[in-house]
Design a protein around this motif. Structure first.
Motif, PDB file in Angstrom:
ATOM      1  N   VAL A 121       0.852  -1.203   0.000  1.00 29.62           N
ATOM      2  CA  VAL A 121       0.000   0.000   0.000  1.00 29.62           C
ATOM      3  C   VAL A 121       0.884   1.249   0.000  1.00 29.62           C
ATOM      4  O   VAL A 121       0.660   2.201  -0.747  1.00 29.62           O
ATOM      5  N   ALA A 122       1.913   1.218   0.825  1.00 29.47           N
ATOM      6  CA  ALA A 122       2.809   2.372   0.926  1.00 29.47           C
ATOM      7  C   ALA A 122       3.624   2.560  -0.350  1.00 29.47           C
ATOM      8  O   ALA A 122       3.978   3.676  -0.709  1.00 29.47           O
ATOM      9  N   GLU A 123       3.906   1.477  -1.046  1.00 28.09           N
ATOM     10  CA  GLU A 123       4.802   1.554  -2.204  1.00 28.09           C
ATOM     11  C   GLU A 123       4.098   2.065  -3.465  1.00 28.09           C
ATOM     12  O   GLU A 123       4.734   2.626  -4.356  1.00 28.09           O
ATOM     13  N   CYS A 124       2.794   1.883  -3.536  1.00 26.85           N
ATOM     14  CA  CYS A 124       2.083   2.151  -4.796  1.00 26.85           C
ATOM     15  C   CYS A 124       2.052   3.641  -5.145  1.00 26.85           C
ATOM     16  O   CYS A 124       1.562   4.457  -4.373  1.00 26.85           O
ATOM     17  N   PRO A 125       2.555   4.017  -6.325  1.00 27.11           N
ATOM     18  CA  PRO A 125       2.622   5.445  -6.666  1.00 27.11           C
ATOM     19  C   PRO A 125       1.288   6.054  -7.086  1.00 27.11           C
ATOM     20  O   PRO A 125       1.173   7.273  -7.154  1.00 27.11           O
TER      21      PRO A 125
ATOM     22  N   CYS B 275       3.571  -1.019 -12.638  1.00 28.75           N
ATOM     23  CA  CYS B 275       5.002  -0.813 -12.397  1.00 28.75           C
ATOM     24  C   CYS B 275       5.646  -1.985 -11.658  1.00 28.75           C
ATOM     25  O   CYS B 275       6.865  -2.117 -11.663  1.00 28.75           O
ATOM     26  N   LEU B 276       4.839  -2.779 -10.971  1.00 28.58           N
ATOM     27  CA  LEU B 276       5.311  -3.951 -10.228  1.00 28.58           C
ATOM     28  C   LEU B 276       6.136  -3.600  -8.986  1.00 28.58           C
ATOM     29  O   LEU B 276       6.782  -4.473  -8.404  1.00 28.58           O
ATOM     30  N   ALA B 277       6.102  -2.342  -8.590  1.00 24.58           N
ATOM     31  CA  ALA B 277       6.822  -1.962  -7.358  1.00 24.58           C
ATOM     32  C   ALA B 277       6.261  -2.736  -6.170  1.00 24.58           C
ATOM     33  O   ALA B 277       6.996  -3.155  -5.278  1.00 24.58           O
TER      34      ALA B 277
ATOM     35  N   VAL C  28       5.093  -5.717  -6.151  1.00 22.15           N
ATOM     36  CA  VAL C  28       5.585  -7.101  -6.195  1.00 22.15           C
ATOM     37  C   VAL C  28       6.954  -7.166  -5.520  1.00 22.15           C
ATOM     38  O   VAL C  28       7.238  -8.059  -4.722  1.00 22.15           O
ATOM     39  N   ALA C  29       7.792  -6.165  -5.834  1.00 22.36           N
ATOM     40  CA  ALA C  29       9.139  -6.142  -5.249  1.00 22.36           C
ATOM     41  C   ALA C  29       9.081  -5.833  -3.756  1.00 22.36           C
ATOM     42  O   ALA C  29       9.911  -6.316  -2.989  1.00 22.36           O
ATOM     43  N   ALA C  30       8.112  -5.003  -3.367  1.00 26.99           N
ATOM     44  CA  ALA C  30       8.060  -4.568  -1.961  1.00 26.99           C
ATOM     45  C   ALA C  30       7.462  -5.627  -1.047  1.00 26.99           C
ATOM     46  O   ALA C  30       7.611  -5.554   0.169  1.00 26.99           O
TER      47      ALA C  30
ATOM     48  N   THR D  57       6.982   2.048 -17.240  1.00 29.27           N
ATOM     49  CA  THR D  57       6.632   2.174 -15.818  1.00 29.27           C
ATOM     50  C   THR D  57       7.293   1.126 -14.930  1.00 29.27           C
ATOM     51  O   THR D  57       7.122   1.171 -13.724  1.00 29.27           O
ATOM     52  N   ASN D  58       7.998   0.163 -15.524  1.00 27.55           N
ATOM     53  CA  ASN D  58       8.524  -0.824 -14.588  1.00 27.55           C
ATOM     54  C   ASN D  58      10.033  -0.918 -14.486  1.00 27.55           C
ATOM     55  O   ASN D  58      10.542  -1.790 -13.790  1.00 27.55           O
TER      56      ASN D  58
ATOM     57  N   ARG E 198      -0.563  11.828  -2.545  1.00 31.27           N
ATOM     58  CA  ARG E 198      -0.663  11.743  -1.083  1.00 31.27           C
ATOM     59  C   ARG E 198      -0.702  13.128  -0.461  1.00 31.27           C
ATOM     60  O   ARG E 198      -1.433  13.385   0.482  1.00 31.27           O
TER      61      ARG E 198
ATOM     62  N   LEU F  22      11.589  -5.766 -12.553  1.00 32.72           N
ATOM     63  CA  LEU F  22      11.323  -6.370 -11.244  1.00 32.72           C
ATOM     64  C   LEU F  22      12.623  -6.710 -10.517  1.00 32.72           C
ATOM     65  O   LEU F  22      12.740  -6.517  -9.300  1.00 32.72           O
TER      66      LEU F  22
ATOM     67  N   HIS G  86      13.848  -3.435  -9.153  1.00 36.34           N
ATOM     68  CA  HIS G  86      12.991  -3.044  -8.018  1.00 36.34           C
ATOM     69  C   HIS G  86      13.435  -3.791  -6.755  1.00 36.34           C
ATOM     70  O   HIS G  86      13.585  -3.205  -5.684  1.00 36.34           O
ATOM     71  N   LYS G  87      13.609  -5.079  -6.893  1.00 34.59           N
ATOM     72  CA  LYS G  87      13.949  -5.891  -5.721  1.00 34.59           C
ATOM     73  C   LYS G  87      15.327  -5.529  -5.181  1.00 34.59           C
ATOM     74  O   LYS G  87      15.539  -5.489  -3.966  1.00 34.59           O
TER      75      LYS G  87
ATOM     76  N   ILE H 130      14.967  -2.209  -3.319  1.00 35.67           N
ATOM     77  CA  ILE H 130      14.233  -2.314  -2.046  1.00 35.67           C
ATOM     78  C   ILE H 130      15.050  -3.077  -0.998  1.00 35.67           C
ATOM     79  O   ILE H 130      15.046  -2.743   0.174  1.00 35.67           O
TER      80      ILE H 130
ATOM     81  N   PRO I  31       7.457   6.408  -0.466  1.00 42.97           N
ATOM     82  CA  PRO I  31       8.148   6.430  -1.754  1.00 42.97           C
ATOM     83  C   PRO I  31       7.754   7.657  -2.570  1.00 42.97           C
ATOM     84  O   PRO I  31       6.577   7.964  -2.695  1.00 42.97           O
TER      85      PRO I  31
ATOM     86  N   THR J 176      11.275   2.942  -8.033  1.00 41.62           N
ATOM     87  CA  THR J 176      11.387   2.558  -6.623  1.00 41.62           C
ATOM     88  C   THR J 176      12.592   3.208  -5.955  1.00 41.62           C
ATOM     89  O   THR J 176      12.702   3.188  -4.733  1.00 41.62           O
TER      90      THR J 176
END
Lengths: 130, 724
Positions: A58-62, A84-86, A88-90, B100-101, B220, B271, B274-275, B278, B335, B343
């Motif tokens: 939830v926090a990661e989603c842009p 973006c799959l962020a 998935v990584a988070a 976007t990824n 946000r 991905l 990203h990993k 993170i 983020p 990320t």
């Protein structure tokens, strides 16, 4: 929060849960499209991985496509997702799922469908404190 | 912040709009990362049209900065100056942009003929404008001509419509106008994230160091964030053309918007990174929590943080500007990527910051940053060690449309001149420009915004001031040259290069002037001693500028390349290149475009554009060896104070590198001897670098080299022949 609790020692590896899940949400019997995964360990026992609704995604989603509903279940709004799959990584439990060719990730929403069908009592939907 | 005060009337502003010209175009999907068309706008004739991208342009210039430079080359002559009507502002993305990824895939590249340098400047900026422009149908846009009143350019990428309209009532300052326009052009709250605004500010109207702000909507915070195309005065050209703002709207972004040929590889590679980010960022660069400001104490510890106009590289009070200070000030700690799916998320912000000066005094505003360059430039360099003062300077630079790097470096120069008696209170219009006087620095900036007083002189940059102070005040021109930290007219960014010959080249053998985006070699050179010979330095000064140029061709950010590294990076050959990440770039480029390049062709793509830019400098009457020299302060100690502050280091250098026994010699004599040596070393470095780059001794790309790399366009060959 509502979540799917797993009792791995009861699991017999029948994989019915994966079948139920992918059929319900993707209309096909395909383990790659199940939000719950059954893994067989070297010693013959089974491990189950499924979202515990921890909210790291939830926090990661842009785009704020991932939100928490009143029951505490984490949901993805496909219309807002930009793939973006962020998330998935988070995901610390590796249970924000993707399938080859798919753009929007998917996850367990504690719907109880698999738990109802589980013949060995390895899955149960429960409520726990946030 | 005006967000909370809402003092403006959107409906009234909208009603005051008068559409001067409307253009409709056919909506088509992006194919393999390209539209193969660009947008041309002329503000004087009100012409708007689309231009196809010829196959040769696509092949040779690839995208991004390459497209910008080609369009700009075709638009200007050697006589064009920054304020000539034919000068253009070009904005482009590149084939990977908008993905976007893969982290860092949302950059826009902006070019123009710079008011500061007279040659093309290129600036790389985040925010959503570039990717939305691309998905609206254009790989680049060029704006030529000047409007006779303030205008707004609106691109609706869902309806296929471009409008030029009068916009008399909107604010000019960026933090206000960005918010006004996000609100005005969004049909609902959700659409605010589908918009991006480009704007400058009042400072850009009076200074030559104007920057552009590219917005993105922070869902946000419910406010627009601003990212800057900072360098070289693009904002100045923007306001000179009387553009108040540009708005693009595009709804419909997905991970497939580039229509890549190989989505699976793209996702898999993204991905993986990203990993990596993170899991490793907390152990490596802390970009997700602090951003580039994590560098402050590292630079200070290595004597690389500019203080007092680059006299020194560290200061005891630098701890007041260290990363932990910013970490405490940054709010939300969520983020904060400047494009979707990044990320690395290094864009941090401070909410509800109460301003102490200027027209927005008492307002509680959102400040983007500060980033490292702003802390070094507007903090340590003018010896301003009050973090709140740095944040306020950061805020006003952004909203006025002023480059924080140039502002910081020129403020240090002014304070140095003040201490040396070249300037005084009277000459500064009552401002006491002493080290650390942040209130005077801010008042000088407010003067720039108001177009009055000493601010008008300061805002024109160091090169202008050097000539002005020598002429008007009889100041020693050589001293001004030695301490004026600019190259080609552009102020240097914020690293000490005194002890790294390679970094002196990294700064001053650049196409646009001393900016760190071509090569950052200080640790390789000075700390790790990995490039000890001229040849090795020259190789680094070939490879890294070429490699890093590629980000600008693609619409990529440099940071995810080496501000995170795979855990096992060190075990591979040439870890400084981060080989796994280089392969990622090859893979995602091929996955989007369907091309089959390798890492060598990647460099070749850049070489063509890099050499073209060098020839472009020649076209503008510059671009030769004589302009590739640093001020001596970038190379060594100018004054007795500087030498004696690091006497042990310099004495050792005399002994070990020059076989000179410093015992009994005066400091002045030692400065002279050291300088003689270092300047000669730099000449040898130039020789080696020019040779490696395929340039003549005078710095002109040779015909053979241009043919070899495939940048042998007739107009390019014709031009270099005149100089060989």
């Amino acid at each position: 929060m509502k979540y799917l609790k797993t009792i791995a020692e009861n699991c017999t590896g029948c994989n019915l849960c994966m079948s139920v899940c992918s059929k319900l949400y993707f209309k096909e019997d395909n383990p790659e499209k199940s939000a719950i995964r059954v893994h067989r360990a070297a010693n013959g026992s089974y491990a189950l991985s499924v979202c515990d609704q921890c909210r790291a995604c939830v926090a990661e989603c842009p785009t704020q496509a991932i939100t928490v509903n009143k029951l505490g279940v984490v949901l993805i709004n496909k219309a807002l997702c930009i793939n973006c799959l962020a998330c998935v990584a988070a995901c610390p439990t590796g249970t924000m799922m993707t399938w080859r060719g798919g753009l929007v990730p998917f996850k367990c929403i504690a719907c109880d469908a698999c738990a109802k069908e589980c013949p060995s009592g390895a899955l149960v939907t429960e409520i726990k404190e946030d | 912040m005006s967000a909370n005060e809402k003092k403006y009337d959107i409906e009234k502003m909208r009603k005051a709009h008068k559409v001067l010209k409307e253009f409709s175009y056919e909506l088509k999907p992006v194919v393999k990362g390209y539209n193969d068309r660009t947008l041309y706008i002329n503000l004087a004739t009100l012409e708007i049209r689309e231009k196809p991208v010829p196959a040769l342009m696509k092949k040779k210039f690839i995208g991004g900065k390459g497209y910008d430079l080609k369009l700009l080359w075709d638009a200007v002559s050697g006589d064009t100056r920054w304020d000539s009507p034919e000068n253009e502002i070009c904005i482009a993305t590149g084939p990977i942009a908008g993905n976007t990824n893969y982290p860092g895939s949302g950059k826009s590249l902006v070019t123009t003929i710079s008011p500061q340098t007279g040659i093309p400047i290129d600036s790389n900026v985040g925010g959503h404008f570039g990717p939305y422009l691309k998905f609206s149908g254009f790989d680049a846009m060029e704006i030529q001509g000047k409007a006779d009143r303030d205008v707004l350019i609106y691109i609706d990428g869902n309806q296929g419509k471009v409008q030029i309209m009068e916009a008399p009532l909107e604010a000019t300052d960026s933090h206000v106008v960005a918010e006004q326009l996000h609100e005005m052009f969004a049909a609902n709250e959700r659409e605010k994230q589908h918009l991006s605004v480009v704007s400058a500010g009042r400072g850009s109207e009076h200074a030559w160091i104007g920057c552009l702000n590219f917005s993105y909507w922070d869902k946000r915070r419910k406010l627009p964030r601003l990212k800057q195309a900072g360098r070289g005065g693009i904002g100045t050209v923007f306001r000179n053309k009387k553009i108040k703002a540009m708005v693009v709207k595009y709804s419909g972004l997905t991970g497939k918007s580039n229509n890549p040929v190989d989505m699976e590889t793209l996702q898999k590679t993204g991905l993986k990174l990203h990993k990596e980010i993170i899991s490793l960022d907390d152990k490596q660069c802390h970009m997700r929590t602090i951003g580039t400001a994590h560098l402050v104490e590292i630079m200070n510890d290595y004597d690389l943080l500019p203080t007092k106009n680059f006299r020194f590289g560290s200061h005891p009070d630098a701890k007041n500007l260290a990363s932990w200070v910013w970490k405490d000030m940054f709010t939300q700690n969520v983020p904060d990527g400047c494009w979707f799916g990044c990320t690395m998320s290094c864009a941090h912000g401070i909410d509800n910051f109460e301003l102490r000066t200027g027209p927005y005094k008492g307002h509680k505003v959102l400040v983007d940053g500060p980033e490292y360059e702003t802390v070094g430039g507007c903090g340590s360099n003018p010896a301003i060690f009050d973090p709140k003062a740095v944040v306020e300077i950061n805020f006003y630079c952004d909203t006025y449309g002023l480059d924080t790097i140039s502002f910081g470096t020129l403020t240090g120069f002014i304070m140095d001149c003040y201490e040396n008696g070249i300037l005084n209170r009277e000459r500064c219009g009552g401002l006491e420009m002493t080290w650390g006087n942040w209130e005077a620095a801010l008042e000088m900036m407010h003067q720039i915004a108001r177009g009055e007083g000493f601010g008008l002189i300061a805002g024109k940059g160091i090169k202008f001031m050097q000539e002005y102070f020598a002429k008007e005040y009889g100041a020693d021109a050589q001293f001004l040259k030695d301490i004026g930290m600019h190259g080609k007219g552009l102020e240097q960014s914020e690293y000490q290069s005194k002890e790294s010959l390679a970094q002196q080249g990294g700064y001053y053998l650049t196409n646009k002037g001393p900016q760190h985006d071509e090569a950052w070699l200080i640790f390789m050179d000075m700390v790790n001693n990995q490039i000890p010979t001229f040849e090795k330095k020259a190789e680094a000064l070939h490879y890294f500028p070429m490699f890093r140029t590629w980000f600008g061709l693609m619409g990529l950010c440099k940071l995810p390349w080496n501000d995170v590294e795979p855990a096992d990076n060190a075990k591979y050959p040439e870890p400084n290149k981060v080989p796994e990440h280089v392969q990622n770039y090859v893979d995602i480029y091929n996955a989007i475009t369907g091309d089959k390049i390798d890492k060598e062709e990647l460099i070749r793509q850049s070489e063509r554009v890099y050499n073209f830019q060098r020839v472009f400098n020649l076209k503008m009457g510059h671009g030769k060896r004589v302009e590739d020299h640093p001020p001596y302060r970038a190379m060594g100690p100018v004054t007795v104070e500087e030498y004696e502050s690091r006497a042990e280091r310099y004495d050792k250098a005399l002994k070990e590198k020059q076989n000179i026994d410093p015992t009994g010699k005066s400091t002045e004599e030692k400065i002279r001897l050291l300088r003689q040596y270092r300047e000669a070393q730099y000449e040898s470095l130039i020789d080696a670098v020019f040779k490696r780059r395929g340039w003549s001794k005078d710095g002109v790309p040779t015909v053979e080299h241009l043919k070899e790399i495939g940048m042998d366009l007739p107009e390019v060959i014709e031009l270099v022949k005149k100089h060989l």
